[in-house]
Design an enzyme around this catalytic site. Structure first.
Site, PDB file in Angstrom:
ATOM      1  N   ASP A 163      18.312  14.309  16.586  1.00  0.00           N
ATOM      2  CA  ASP A 163      17.076  14.518  15.663  1.00  0.00           C
ATOM      3  C   ASP A 163      16.868  15.711  14.685  1.00  0.00           C
ATOM      4  O   ASP A 163      17.797  16.574  15.047  1.00  0.00           O
ATOM      5  CB  ASP A 163      16.027  14.415  16.764  1.00  0.00           C
ATOM      6  N   ASP A 362      13.496  15.671  20.892  1.00  0.00           N
ATOM      7  CA  ASP A 362      12.591  16.435  21.566  1.00  0.00           C
ATOM      8  C   ASP A 362      11.226  15.617  21.685  1.00  0.00           C
ATOM      9  O   ASP A 362      10.182  16.346  22.356  1.00  0.00           O
ATOM     10  CB  ASP A 362      12.327  17.831  20.669  1.00  0.00           C
TER      11      ASP A 362
END
Length: 474
Positions: A163, A362
């Site tokens: 990400d 996250d």
């Protein structure tokens, strides 16, 4: 949205910190955060039909569908124990039939010696001891291993999806540069801009104010403050008419930005958000705000690529920002503007192609992907949902932790294989000796007492080898 306008923080879904402008007719998602502005919305999906509920279902599906790994020790034990019992029985029969007197005593002693020396204590300790010591070593290095399965698979991962926001970048917009024009210095320009932004709730305003505080700049009172949705803010500071915003605001004010336009476009291509500053209806400069790349990101990615791992950026951010970050980090493959369900599908597609996939993220939007991946890696600075969905958590959110985790996985699995070798080699040598194969040539028999000592020594060898992981350099 049926009435009104606002800026909405959709980081829960996209993972990106910049708020999105919303107006009548725009789609908004339950659970995202409204910024400055009020509006009336029509709820089209509720309960189990909402996007959050879909994410929860995807996480559960991924966690249930993952097949359990059959450990080598478990598989071998299924055959090993019956084989040992059979060898002990044959030893007893052979000594009863062909052994010297007293035959029954020799048969019993040798059969018991076979059972004792073949006791699979070392075999049973081989895996859990290495895993226990390895996970403990990882914890001291900031790598928390949730389960042994993740530790075992990570050494085989060949594709790593990352990400962007909060994983490769800090996840918090910061002022990265100030471009002054004509008579305005950088400090003067920033002071005027920060003084104006005191009345704004926009995340970019927070970044500008934070930069002014870091530089110790004094702020003045702002009069006649106005927030213009989708354009910027205006007001008066120290007798100057000041405006901050995008090109729409400049067009509305009738101000020509001149060469600042090309400068702003260059900043945008570099992944930065450019804010024009106008003082007394004259272009005064630019403020560039961006999400800084983590210091450890480039080095960590280089090491992973050198180890033969395919690195792919998977982000909900715009392709322009994604490409800017990818260029700086040396990442060749990008999947941009993807929603949570698309991340989930990308991982499934790669797994169908036979790849061992790791995913690092996250946010809530990464939870389903983390659960679906062979190994999910969560940033300790991220959300609880992400950490619960992942098999590995990096306490400090430092990308070098991924390199440490892989090194730990490789070393632990190598240690387990060594332990299994030690366990088997003792049995391969010890069982025939205990059965009495050396008796015809050398008259040598193995006492059950000596057999128990040899069995204990094999266990100590396995334990000692596992403890070497405590000194592993990560």
């Amino acid at each position: 949205m049926v009435e009104g306008s606002s800026y909405v923080d959709e980081s829960m879904i996209t993972g990106e910190p910049d708020p999105v402008e919303k107006s009548t007719g725009s789609q908004v998602t339950g659970g995202t955060l409204n910024g400055a502005g009020t509006f009336l919305m029509l709820a089209e999906r509720v309960g189990s039909a909402t996007l959050l509920a879909q994410i929860v279902r995807m996480v559960g599906e991924a966690q249930r569908s993952r097949p359990p790994i059959q450990r080598l020790a478990d598989t071998v034990s299924a055959y090993f124990v019956p084989a040992v019992v059979l060898v002990a029985a044959l030893t007893f029969v052979i000594w009863v039939v062909k052994g010297p007197e007293p035959r029954l005593v020799h048969a019993l002693v040798n059969a018991v010696a076979v059972l004792i020396i073949a006791c699979p204590c070392a075999l049973g300790l081989a895996t859990p001891m290495s895993v226990m010591v390895g996970t403990g070593r990882g914890a001291t290095a900031g790598v928390l291993i949730k389960n042994a399965e993740a530790l075992e698979i990570f050494e085989k991962v060949d594709t790593l999806l990352l990400d962007k926001t909060g994983t490769l970048t800090e996840g918090k917009p910061r002022l990265v540069s100030v471009v002054g024009r004509s008579r305005w210095t950088e400090s003067q320009l920033l002071s005027l801009a920060a003084s104006l932004e005191q009345g704004s709730e926009h995340p970019l305003a927070s970044a500008i104010l934070a930069a002014a505080r870091e530089r110790g700049l004094g702020l003045s009172a702002c009069q006649e403050f106005r927030s213009l949705a989708g354009r910027g803010v205006t007001g008066k500071v120290d007798g100057h008419s000041v405006a901050l915003g995008n090109r729409k605001l400049l067009e509305e004010l009738g101000v020509s930005a001149g060469e600042l336009v090309s400068h702003a476009e260059a900043l945008r291509r570099d992944g930065q958000t450019a804010v024009f500053v106008v003082v007394d209806r004259q272009p005064a400069g630019l403020l560039a705000v961006a999400d800084p790349i983590k210091k450890s990101a480039r080095e960590a990615i280089q090491v992973l690529q050198q180890n033969g791992i395919r690195v792919v950026m998977l982000t909900g951010d715009s392709r322009t920002n994604a490409e800017a970050v990818a260029r700086k980090l040396g990442i060749d493959e990008i999947e941009a503007e993807v929603l949570p369900e698309r991340k989930f599908e990308v991982i499934k597609r790669l797994q169908t192609q036979g790849h061992r996939v790791g995913m690092a993220g996250d946010g809530i939007n990464d939870a389903a992907a983390l659960a679906q991946a062979h190994v999910g890696i969560a940033m300790g600075t991220g959300t609880d949902v992400a950490m619960k969905s992942a098999g590995i958590t990096l306490v400090k959110g430092d990308l070098k932790g991924i390199v440490r985790a892989r090194r730990l996985s490789q070393s632990t699995m190598r240690n387990i294989r060594q332990n299994l070798f030690f366990a088997f080699i003792y049995n391969i040598i010890g069982i025939p000796v205990a059965a009495g194969v050396l008796y015809p040539m050398f008259g040598l028999l193995l006492s059950p007492v000596i057999a128990s000592a040899a069995m204990t020594f094999s266990s100590l060898t396995v334990v000692g080898n596992a403890l070497r992981l405590r000194k592993l350099a990560l």
